[in-house]
Design a protein around this motif. Structure first.
Motif, mmCIF file in Angstrom:
data_model
loop_
_atom_site.group_PDB
_atom_site.id
_atom_site.type_symbol
_atom_site.label_atom_id
_atom_site.label_comp_id
_atom_site.label_asym_id
_atom_site.label_seq_id
_atom_site.Cartn_x
_atom_site.Cartn_y
_atom_site.Cartn_z
ATOM 1 N N UNK A 6 0.847 -1.188 0.000
ATOM 2 C CA UNK A 6 0.000 0.000 0.000
ATOM 3 C C UNK A 6 0.885 1.242 0.000
ATOM 4 N N UNK A 7 0.427 2.344 -0.618
ATOM 5 C CA UNK A 7 1.285 3.527 -0.715
ATOM 6 C C UNK A 7 1.612 4.145 0.647
ATOM 7 N N UNK A 8 2.843 4.588 0.759
ATOM 8 C CA UNK A 8 3.314 5.325 1.927
ATOM 9 C C UNK A 8 3.709 6.703 1.413
ATOM 10 N N UNK A 9 3.000 7.738 1.873
ATOM 11 C CA UNK A 9 3.184 9.072 1.316
ATOM 12 C C UNK A 9 3.674 10.076 2.354
ATOM 13 N N UNK A 10 4.540 10.971 1.912
ATOM 14 C CA UNK A 10 4.976 12.079 2.767
ATOM 15 C C UNK A 10 3.879 13.143 2.764
ATOM 16 N N UNK A 11 4.002 14.115 3.653
ATOM 17 C CA UNK A 11 3.020 15.201 3.729
ATOM 18 C C UNK A 11 2.956 15.979 2.418
ATOM 19 N N UNK A 12 4.109 16.188 1.798
ATOM 20 C CA UNK A 12 4.156 16.962 0.557
ATOM 21 C C UNK A 12 3.401 16.253 -0.558
ATOM 22 N N UNK A 13 3.650 14.966 -0.721
ATOM 23 C CA UNK A 13 2.974 14.197 -1.762
ATOM 24 C C UNK A 13 1.486 14.076 -1.447
ATOM 25 N N UNK A 14 1.163 13.872 -0.189
ATOM 26 C CA UNK A 14 -0.229 13.765 0.231
ATOM 27 C C UNK A 14 -0.973 15.073 -0.061
ATOM 28 N N UNK A 15 -0.364 16.211 0.264
ATOM 29 C CA UNK A 15 -0.986 17.511 -0.008
ATOM 30 C C UNK A 15 -1.199 17.708 -1.506
ATOM 31 N N UNK A 16 -0.230 17.295 -2.304
ATOM 32 C CA UNK A 16 -0.365 17.431 -3.762
ATOM 33 C C UNK A 16 -1.503 16.552 -4.284
ATOM 34 N N UNK A 17 -1.643 15.345 -3.764
ATOM 35 C CA UNK A 17 -2.722 14.451 -4.214
ATOM 36 C C UNK A 17 -4.095 14.997 -3.833
ATOM 37 N N UNK A 18 -4.164 15.628 -2.660
ATOM 38 C CA UNK A 18 -5.436 16.169 -2.197
ATOM 39 C C UNK A 18 -5.753 17.475 -2.921
ATOM 40 N N UNK A 19 -4.707 18.248 -3.200
ATOM 41 C CA UNK A 19 -4.900 19.538 -3.857
ATOM 42 C C UNK A 19 -4.909 20.694 -2.885
ATOM 43 N N UNK A 20 -4.198 20.553 -1.763
ATOM 44 C CA UNK A 20 -4.103 21.632 -0.775
ATOM 45 C C UNK A 20 -2.650 22.068 -0.649
ATOM 46 N N UNK A 21 -2.448 23.192 -0.007
ATOM 47 C CA UNK A 21 -1.102 23.714 0.206
ATOM 48 C C UNK A 21 -0.388 22.896 1.278
ATOM 49 N N UNK A 22 0.906 22.733 1.105
ATOM 50 C CA UNK A 22 1.684 22.013 2.119
ATOM 51 C C UNK A 22 1.783 22.831 3.398
ATOM 52 N N UNK A 23 1.536 24.127 3.311
ATOM 53 C CA UNK A 23 1.625 24.996 4.492
ATOM 54 C C UNK A 23 0.324 25.057 5.272
ATOM 55 N N UNK A 24 -0.755 24.544 4.709
ATOM 56 C CA UNK A 24 -2.032 24.612 5.420
ATOM 57 C C UNK A 24 -2.056 23.586 6.558
ATOM 58 N N UNK A 25 -3.020 23.726 7.429
ATOM 59 C CA UNK A 25 -3.179 22.831 8.575
ATOM 60 C C UNK A 25 -4.060 21.632 8.230
ATOM 61 N N UNK A 26 -4.416 21.495 6.993
ATOM 62 C CA UNK A 26 -5.369 20.485 6.531
ATOM 63 C C UNK A 26 -4.956 19.075 6.946
ATOM 64 N N UNK A 27 -3.730 18.700 6.630
ATOM 65 C CA UNK A 27 -3.274 17.339 6.914
ATOM 66 C C UNK A 27 -3.074 17.141 8.408
ATOM 67 N N UNK A 28 -2.516 18.133 9.093
ATOM 68 C CA UNK A 28 -2.296 18.029 10.534
ATOM 69 C C UNK A 28 -3.606 17.801 11.271
ATOM 70 N N UNK A 29 -4.626 18.572 10.939
ATOM 71 C CA UNK A 29 -5.921 18.411 11.613
ATOM 72 C C UNK A 29 -6.577 17.084 11.273
ATOM 73 N N UNK A 30 -6.419 16.642 10.047
ATOM 74 C CA UNK A 30 -7.006 15.355 9.670
ATOM 75 C C UNK A 30 -6.319 14.204 10.394
ATOM 76 N N UNK A 31 -5.009 14.269 10.485
ATOM 77 C CA UNK A 31 -4.250 13.189 11.124
ATOM 78 C C UNK A 31 -4.359 13.210 12.651
ATOM 79 N N UNK A 32 -4.279 14.408 13.238
ATOM 80 C CA UNK A 32 -4.232 14.520 14.702
ATOM 81 C C UNK A 32 -5.543 14.940 15.341
ATOM 82 N N UNK A 33 -6.499 15.397 14.568
ATOM 83 C CA UNK A 33 -7.774 15.826 15.109
ATOM 84 C C UNK A 33 -7.684 17.195 15.762
ATOM 85 N N UNK A 34 -8.727 17.535 16.504
ATOM 86 C CA UNK A 34 -8.783 18.795 17.237
ATOM 87 C C UNK A 34 -9.042 18.458 18.693
ATOM 88 N N UNK A 35 -8.170 18.963 19.558
ATOM 89 C CA UNK A 35 -8.305 18.682 20.995
ATOM 90 C C UNK A 35 -9.540 19.372 21.579
#
Length: 142
Positions: A41-70
């Motif tokens: 199964x694919x193992x992706x870095x944050x940069x590649x993941x952001x590119x596949x999703x279509x969001x900026x690597x600087x956004x909090x999109x991936x962090x919030x999806x992976x870690x949630x919101x406390x």
């Protein structure tokens, strides 16, 4: 279902309710053939993941999806668990020339959660244009 060489797969959890950003991350991590062994199964870095999703690597999109919101952070959205805590994604750290790079891989639980999201009518709307999401309240007026 194939068994990961590192650990036994978690049983499918019927209680996982995905937010759209989380479903988008799982869609980007989905293997072409889920019946392949997990090490294929694919193992992706944050940069590649952001590119596949279509969001900026600087956004909090991936962090919030992976870690949630406390629960203590009520200003950024409703508190929820992230994909890592839910067991949908596993984190792998690779040492590349002395630099540690965090990569992500979907788990069997994640595949099941995404398939359930789609089966229940979950739709992934198009990603908003980054230019429309800019906070311009501090911009000088011309």
């Amino acid at each position: 279902m194939p068994v990961s060489p590192r650990r036994d797969p978690l049983p499918p959890r019927p209680d996982i309710s995905l937010h759209v950003p989380q479903a988008r991350v799982l869609a980007a991590l989905m293997p072409a053939n889920p019946t392949d062994p997990p090490f294929d199964w694919p193992t992706l870095s944050r940069t590649v993941l952001a590119a596949r999703i279509g969001v900026s690597t600087r956004s909090d999109y991936i962090t919030r999806s992976m870690n949630g919101i406390r629960p203590s952070n009520r200003t950024t959205g409703t508190p929820h668990l992230g994909l890592i805590a839910l067991g949908c994604v596993e984190e792998e750290v690779f040492d590349i020339d002395g630099v540690k790079e965090v990569n992500y891989r979907i788990t069997a639980t994640g595949i099941h959660a995404y398939e359930r999201f789609v089966a229940e009518g979950g739709i992934l709307p198009p990603v908003r244009d980054g230019k429309s999401c800019v906070n311009d309240r501090y911009k000088t007026k011309e």
